[in-house]
Design an enzyme around this catalytic site. Structure first.
Site, PDB file in Angstrom:
ATOM      1  CE  LYS A 190      12.942 -17.623  10.386  1.00  0.00           C
ATOM      2  NZ  LYS A 190      12.689 -18.821   9.563  1.00  0.00           N
TER       3      LYS A 190
ATOM      4  CE1 TYR B  11       4.100  -4.336  11.559  1.00  0.00           C
ATOM      5  CE2 TYR B  11       3.012  -3.153  13.346  1.00  0.00           C
ATOM      6  CZ  TYR B  11       3.492  -3.185  12.047  1.00  0.00           C
ATOM      7  OH  TYR B  11       3.362  -2.079  11.232  1.00  0.00           O
TER       8      TYR B  11
ATOM      9  CG  PHE C 186      -1.535   1.213   1.656  1.00  0.00           C
ATOM     10  CD1 PHE C 186      -2.195   2.047   0.756  1.00  0.00           C
ATOM     11  CD2 PHE C 186      -1.441   1.609   2.989  1.00  0.00           C
ATOM     12  CE1 PHE C 186      -2.751   3.254   1.180  1.00  0.00           C
ATOM     13  CE2 PHE C 186      -1.995   2.795   3.419  1.00  0.00           C
ATOM     14  CZ  PHE C 186      -2.639   3.630   2.511  1.00  0.00           C
TER      15      PHE C 186
ATOM     16  CG  ASN D   6       7.874 -11.585   0.360  1.00  0.00           C
ATOM     17  OD1 ASN D   6       7.028 -10.688   0.427  1.00  0.00           O
ATOM     18  ND2 ASN D   6       8.120 -12.406   1.365  1.00  0.00           N
TER      19      ASN D   6
ATOM     20  CE1 TYR E 253      26.288  -9.146  -0.678  1.00  0.00           C
ATOM     21  CE2 TYR E 253      24.816 -10.930  -1.344  1.00  0.00           C
ATOM     22  CZ  TYR E 253      25.724 -10.397  -0.452  1.00  0.00           C
ATOM     23  OH  TYR E 253      26.074 -11.098   0.668  1.00  0.00           O
TER      24      TYR E 253
ATOM     25  CD  GLN F 236      28.622  -1.785  16.718  1.00  0.00           C
ATOM     26  OE1 GLN F 236      27.529  -1.892  17.272  1.00  0.00           O
ATOM     27  NE2 GLN F 236      29.277  -2.812  16.256  1.00  0.00           N
TER      28      GLN F 236
HETATM   29  P1  NAD Z   1       1.438  -3.596   3.132  1.00  0.00           P
HETATM   30  O1  NAD Z   1       1.175  -4.906   3.783  1.00  0.00           O
HETATM   31  O2  NAD Z   1       0.450  -3.050   2.182  1.00  0.00           O
HETATM   32  O3  NAD Z   1       2.841  -3.650   2.386  1.00  0.00           O
HETATM   33  C1  NAD Z   1       3.943  -4.349   2.881  1.00  0.00           C
HETATM   34  C2  NAD Z   1       4.650  -4.984   1.683  1.00  0.00           C
HETATM   35  O4  NAD Z   1       5.798  -5.707   2.170  1.00  0.00           O
HETATM   36  C3  NAD Z   1       3.774  -5.994   0.933  1.00  0.00           C
HETATM   37  O5  NAD Z   1       3.808  -5.707  -0.446  1.00  0.00           O
HETATM   38  C4  NAD Z   1       4.428  -7.333   1.226  1.00  0.00           C
HETATM   39  O6  NAD Z   1       4.243  -8.274   0.204  1.00  0.00           O
HETATM   40  C5  NAD Z   1       5.871  -6.931   1.446  1.00  0.00           C
HETATM   41  N1  NAD Z   1       6.646  -7.893   2.252  1.00  0.00           N
HETATM   42  C6  NAD Z   1       6.267  -8.501   3.403  1.00  0.00           C
HETATM   43  N2  NAD Z   1       7.251  -9.308   3.830  1.00  0.00           N
HETATM   44  C7  NAD Z   1       8.275  -9.200   2.927  1.00  0.00           C
HETATM   45  C8  NAD Z   1       9.548  -9.793   2.814  1.00  0.00           C
HETATM   46  N3  NAD Z   1       9.998 -10.675   3.727  1.00  0.00           N
HETATM   47  N4  NAD Z   1      10.329  -9.455   1.765  1.00  0.00           N
HETATM   48  C9  NAD Z   1       9.898  -8.583   0.824  1.00  0.00           C
HETATM   49  N5  NAD Z   1       8.689  -7.990   0.881  1.00  0.00           N
HETATM   50  C10 NAD Z   1       7.885  -8.298   1.919  1.00  0.00           C
HETATM   51  O7  NAD Z   1       1.732  -2.568   4.310  1.00  0.00           O
HETATM   52  P2  NAD Z   1       1.833  -0.972   4.304  1.00  0.00           P
HETATM   53  O8  NAD Z   1       0.636  -0.452   4.968  1.00  0.00           O
HETATM   54  O9  NAD Z   1       2.182  -0.488   2.957  1.00  0.00           O
HETATM   55  O10 NAD Z   1       3.055  -0.759   5.297  1.00  0.00           O
HETATM   56  C11 NAD Z   1       4.372  -0.525   4.812  1.00  0.00           C
HETATM   57  C12 NAD Z   1       5.313  -0.370   5.992  1.00  0.00           C
HETATM   58  O11 NAD Z   1       4.870   0.700   6.828  1.00  0.00           O
HETATM   59  C13 NAD Z   1       5.419  -1.608   6.878  1.00  0.00           C
HETATM   60  O12 NAD Z   1       6.758  -1.775   7.276  1.00  0.00           O
HETATM   61  C14 NAD Z   1       4.569  -1.264   8.068  1.00  0.00           C
HETATM   62  O13 NAD Z   1       5.026  -1.914   9.232  1.00  0.00           O
HETATM   63  C15 NAD Z   1       4.729   0.244   8.156  1.00  0.00           C
HETATM   64  N6  NAD Z   1       3.578   0.879   8.804  1.00  0.00           N
HETATM   65  C16 NAD Z   1       2.382   0.996   8.139  1.00  0.00           C
HETATM   66  C17 NAD Z   1       1.295   1.569   8.787  1.00  0.00           C
HETATM   67  C18 NAD Z   1      -0.046   1.736   8.096  1.00  0.00           C
HETATM   68  O14 NAD Z   1      -0.991   2.202   8.744  1.00  0.00           O
HETATM   69  N7  NAD Z   1      -0.191   1.410   6.832  1.00  0.00           N
HETATM   70  C19 NAD Z   1       1.421   2.018  10.100  1.00  0.00           C
HETATM   71  C20 NAD Z   1       2.642   1.843  10.745  1.00  0.00           C
HETATM   72  C21 NAD Z   1       3.720   1.304  10.075  1.00  0.00           C
END
Ligand code: NAD
Ligand code: UDP
Length: 324
Positions: free
Chosen positions: A97, A151, A19, A40, A70, A168
């Protein structure tokens, strides 16, 4: 003829087809960057970025950030991580992870190529807060073994890793604590409150309020958020965060449901369901730091943002797309 190599800034966006990531990719391309989007597809597919595939400055790579990567880049936005409670609780080990191994891999990459790195942290690091609104100095109230801990604790460990690489190894870091964000391109089935209520309202199905609906959240429209995180990335290297990025207008879940019913002209009724464990009772960012250090504050009113979001979901509905 000699072409200048890499005259554009090369930016890696992990989680780029999700998103927020997909909006960020669009924004960076408009700014003239070359964007490498890594995902992914754990909780997204190509659809959010399909329209960018033919752009010569855009590249999409299927890759899991828990494995090393890389490439040569100037900046990294590390967004890869399921964000919806339903998604991140589906496979808690993988969530941890993705947070921890993903951050170690991306920080290692940043260190190797001398790139600046942004991390999407979260308001969840405050847990069920006892301090309101939440300032960056508040240390939080997290259940370390609860449903949300994969999380919350994953992201808390990531913050620690980022600050350690900065101290560091002198890696240039930017850590943002993002509060609830909403807008077009949210996945309709991700279980988050805005997408759930939108889909239910447009289908005239019951709106599922968890608990009595008096818990609060503060919702930031995605374009505001993207501007904030890019401004943060572009700020001086002394500005590392952690910094709250979110909209301080607080509403109850019940108020949100009524607003979405009004905006969509829905006939939906409200139904009350059990409140999930450890669901935070109140959440609202103190954004004084963002205002003072990077000159950022959100500008999109909740009702305006929800109307734009409803238009997106309606369009999906009409096109027989994700809502059908
Ligand atoms: P989302 O779930 O729409 O997007 C996350 C993306 O990460 C997905 O496309 C998913 O396929 C990908 N992904 C998950 N695991 C992966 C992996 N191991 N390797 C590669 N890609 C991977 O979420 P979002 O709302 O777009 O959130 C994006 C970031 O912002 C996240 O890190 C989330 O923790 C952070 N965040 C979002 C919100 C919110 O309200 N949307 C609030 C706080 C923090
Ligand atoms: N919620 C709700 N009905 C739903 C989905 C969520 O009442 O169909 C509530 C949820 O219990 C929480 C709030 O809405 O109090 C925000 O939930 P979300 O999953 O969007 O994100 P959170 O902020 O809890 O991570």
């Amino acid at each position: 003829m000699v072409y200048a190599m890499h005259s554009r800034k090369r930016v890696l966006v992990t989680g780029g087809s999700g998103f927020i990531g997909s909006h960020l990719c669009e924004f960076l391309l408009r700014e003239g960057c070359e964007v490498i989007c890594v995902d992914n597809f754990f909780c997204s597919d190509r659809s959010n970025v399909a329209h960018l595939i033919d752009n010569r400055n855009f590249e999409l790579i299927r890759h899991d950030v828990t494995f090393p990567l890389y490439i040569e880049i100037d900046e990294i936005y590390n967004l890869a991580c399921p964000a919806s409670p339903v998604h991140y609780q589906h496979n808690p080990v993988q969530t941890i992870k993705t947070c921890v191994h993903g951050a170690i891999n991306m920080l290692g990459l940043a260190k190797r190529v001398g790139a600046r790195i942004f991390q999407a942290s979260t308001s969840e690091i405050y847990g069920d807060p006892e301090v309101h609104p939440q300032k960056e100095s508040y240390r939080g109230h997290v259940n370390p073994i609860g449903l949300r801990s994969c999380y919350d604790e994953g992201k808390r460990c990531v913050e620690s890793l980022f600050l350690s690489y900065w101290k560091q190894n002198k890696v240039s870091i930017k850590v943002a604590r993002i509060f609830n964000t909403y807008g077009p391109k949210m996945h309709p089935n991700d279980g988050r409150v805005v997408s759930n209520f939108m889909v239910q309202a447009l289908r005239h199905e019951p709106i599922t309020i968890y608990g009595n609906g008096q818990q609060t959240r503060s919702f930031c429209y995605v374009s505001d958020l993207v501007k904030g995180i890019v401004k943060f990335m572009d700020s001086g290297s002394e500005v590392t965060g952690p910094m709250n990025i979110g909209n301080p207008k607080e509403v109850t879940v019940l108020e949100l449901a009524k607003l979405i019913i009004k905006i969509t002209g829905s006939k939906s009724q409200l139904v009350f369901k059990e409140l999930p464990a450890d669901d935070p009772k109140r959440r609202c960012p103190d954004i004084t730091m963002a205002k003072n250090t990077i000159g950022w504050a959100p500008s999109v009113d909740l009702e305006v943002g929800l109307r734009l979001t409803a238009e997106y979901f309606e369009k999906c509905f009409r096109n027989g797309g994700r809502l059908s």
